[in-house]
Design an enzyme around this catalytic site. Structure first.
Site, PDB file in Angstrom:
ATOM      1  N   CYS A  88       0.851  -1.329  -0.030  1.00  0.00           N
ATOM      2  CA  CYS A  88       0.061  -0.057  -0.059  1.00  0.00           C
ATOM      3  C   CYS A  88       0.930   1.162   0.031  1.00  0.00           C
ATOM      4  O   CYS A  88       1.555   1.226   0.975  1.00  0.00           O
ATOM      5  CB  CYS A  88      -1.041   0.021   1.412  1.00  0.00           C
ATOM      6  SG  CYS A  88      -1.897   1.399   1.285  1.00  0.00           S
ATOM      7  N   CYS A 212      -5.254   6.059  -4.293  1.00  0.00           N
ATOM      8  CA  CYS A 212      -4.612   4.793  -4.159  1.00  0.00           C
ATOM      9  C   CYS A 212      -3.055   5.125  -4.852  1.00  0.00           C
ATOM     10  O   CYS A 212      -2.667   5.339  -5.914  1.00  0.00           O
ATOM     11  CB  CYS A 212      -5.099   3.857  -5.059  1.00  0.00           C
ATOM     12  SG  CYS A 212      -4.329   2.197  -5.144  1.00  0.00           S
TER      13      CYS A 212
END
Ligand SMILES: N[C@@H](CCC[C@H](N)C(=O)O)C(=O)O
Length: 273
Positions: A88, A212
């Site tokens: 991430c 993201c």
């Protein structure tokens, strides 16, 4: 906040008080836990899901554990809201900011994540995160695919601001081409010669997120490759990011930096049983 009784208790009499910190990086939000004591039951995915639930828990796109790792300042263990694991980018930037808050690091760090080692630098409220090298971009029909630590499908659309990201994103995320693990899905519209607008349907959150990090990195590499750029500015619904990189003659990408803000929103305690 009252929890429903958790159904699959890891053992009778289970009770845990968790101190957590809520972080966000361009609207991608995370429950952050200093777990250097390794007390958190990371195999209890029902607990991860509950803590990320926006009604029955704290609410977040993901949960991050900070742990000790020999040879590195720390290890970041990332869970999507459904309990699945991946790399991430926004979460890593927040993990770096959190580790500075904890006094684990000062301005620079080398830490471990699911896709390997990362270097990062804290610059005020921003974090410059070194991403892993990317060997190549792939074509996916008329679209593109690239893995930047997590898998990303990238599609150009006429006007991403009005695009049905959830509906179209789910179709691609669950398509047979990406079975069984699936992929994240990014839709992009160029705003100028060096700026993109990106919206992302995220695997493991199973919804559009406000941004993201590994996704905007994937989009920047695709756009940069096509337009001979080595820096791309990215606008997302959650805020602005920048991606810098070097494109090698063999088509690989190195020295990739994901640059953007990371903010502590609040601290809390939660009792789980
Ligand atoms: N939001 C993250 C990506 C998290 C992982 C992704 N949902 C996946 O499952 O691959 C980011 O900022 O990169």
């Amino acid at each position: 906040m009252v929890f429903e009784k958790r159904k699959n208790l890891p053992q009778q009499g289970f009770h845990m008080e968790i101190t957590f910190y809520k972080y966000q990086g361009t609207g991608n939000d995370f429950v952050m836990i200093d777990d250097r004591s390794e007390a958190f039951p990371e195999r209890d995915l029902a607990l991860v899901q509950r803590l990320c639930d926006r009604r029955f828990g704290i609410g977040a796109d993901g949960l991050i554990l900070i742990r000790n790792k020999q040879g590195y300042d720390f290890e970041m263990i990332y869970f999507n809201a459904d309990g699945s694991q991946s790399m991430c980018g926004n979460g890593a930037r927040c993990a770096v900011a959190f580790s500075k808050f904890l006094g684990i690091i000062d301005q620079r760090t080398s830490f471990w994540a699911i896709d390997g080692a990362h270097d990062a630098r804290v610059a005020g409220d921003w974090v410059e995160l070194g991403m892993r090298d990317v060997l190549s971009l792939s074509n996916a029909g008329v679209d593109f695919f690239v893995n930047t630590g997590s898998p990303h499908h990238v599609r150009y659309v006429e006007n991403v601001a009005d695009y049905p990201v959830f509906e179209e994103g789910r179709k691609i995320r669950f398509s047979s081409e990406y079975a069984p693990g699936g992929t994240n899905v990014n839709f992009i519209t160029p705003l100028s010669e060096d700026e993109l607008y990106v919206r992302t349907y995220e695997r493991g959150v199973e919804n559009e997120t406000l941004s993201c990090g590994t996704g905007v990195t994937a989009c920047a590499l695709v756009y940069g490759f096509q337009n001979q750029l080595n820096e791309v500015n990215i606008k997302t619904p959650g805020g602005n990011l920048r991606v810098r990189f070097t494109k090698a003659a063999d088509g690989s990408f190195t020295d990739i930096l994901l640059i953007g803000p990371a903010e502590q929103v609040f601290e809390g305690k939660i009792s789980v049983q």
